[in-house]
Design an enzyme around this catalytic site. Structure first.
Site, PDB file in Angstrom:
ATOM      1  N   LYS A  40       0.892  -1.041   0.054  1.00  0.00           N
ATOM      2  CA  LYS A  40      -0.193   0.243   0.278  1.00  0.00           C
ATOM      3  C   LYS A  40       0.934   1.022  -0.079  1.00  0.00           C
ATOM      4  CE  LYS A  40      -3.642  -2.390   3.080  1.00  0.00           C
ATOM      5  NZ  LYS A  40      -4.173  -2.378   4.121  1.00  0.00           N
ATOM      6  N   ASP A 100      14.864  -1.749   1.602  1.00  0.00           N
ATOM      7  CA  ASP A 100      14.724  -1.687   2.772  1.00  0.00           C
ATOM      8  C   ASP A 100      15.815  -3.344   2.635  1.00  0.00           C
ATOM      9  OD1 ASP A 100      16.057  -2.204   5.565  1.00  0.00           O
ATOM     10  OD2 ASP A 100      13.646  -1.453   6.116  1.00  0.00           O
ATOM     11  N   PHE A 149      14.312   3.234  11.586  1.00  0.00           N
ATOM     12  CA  PHE A 149      13.000   2.809  11.071  1.00  0.00           C
ATOM     13  C   PHE A 149      11.827   3.979  10.520  1.00  0.00           C
ATOM     14  CE2 PHE A 149       8.142   1.918  11.328  1.00  0.00           C
ATOM     15  CZ  PHE A 149       7.691   0.750  10.579  1.00  0.00           C
TER      16      PHE A 149
END
Length: 175
Positions: A40, A100, A149
């Site tokens: 998404k 990542d 993060f």
């Protein structure tokens, strides 16, 4: 909200998206392309760039699940929504929010290769500066950032924070 600091502000996002548009328009000039957004997280990035693409395109989506309600990748990624167009003999432009470890996007790239895509080009809003677990070629990234993060502009924590107009460092213990 748990946001420790902003690493990419709204103006920087605008500028990065325009650079991505310019790069893609030059690369895909006079070509027909399937633009494949990885859901998404791609939605804000894709929304900024797609209307500025000057090449012919079909829009499609795939969804890959890997984090399952945490900020640590615990399970192997899996395709939870497949694309509707046949990629065989087509140029594919993958739109990703962040690369990542490379695990999720490698799954998509490998699948497209088995389906005989003519070419696969990957652009990402963000690329983390760290060794990738997999050999992934990122053709264009708007931003290269340290291994924190991140949330905002499509990036989430447990489904939240995608709507932020910037990208920030998230700490779950920092309410």
């Amino acid at each position: 909200m748990g946001i420790k600091s902003i690493v990419i502000n709204e103006q920087q996002i605008e500028e990065g998206c325009q650079k991505a548009v310019n790069w893609c328009n030059a690369k895909f000039n006079n070509k027909k392309v399937i633009v494949l957004g990885i859901l998404k997280g791609c939605i804000p990035f894709l929304g900024k760039v797609i209307s500025k693409f000057s090449f012919d395109l079909q829009l499609d989506f795939m969804a890959v699940a890997s984090y399952h309600g945490s900020h640590v990748q615990k399970q192997p990624p899996k395709i939870v929504l497949d694309m509707s167009h046949d990629p065989k003999d087509k140029d594919i432009l993958l739109i990703e929010d962040i690369v990542d470890s490379g695990r999720s996007i490698k799954l998509v790239i490998d699948l497209l290769k088995t389906r005989h895509a003519k070419s696969i080009t990957l652009i990402s809003l963000i690329e983390k500066i760290k060794p990738k677990a997999f050999d992934i070629n990122i053709d264009f990234s708007c931003f290269k950032v340290k291994d924190n993060f991140l949330v905002g502009f499509g990036l989430d924590y447990d489904g939240f924070y995608r709507n932020l107009p910037y990208v920030g460092v998230f700490e779950p213990d920092n309410p």
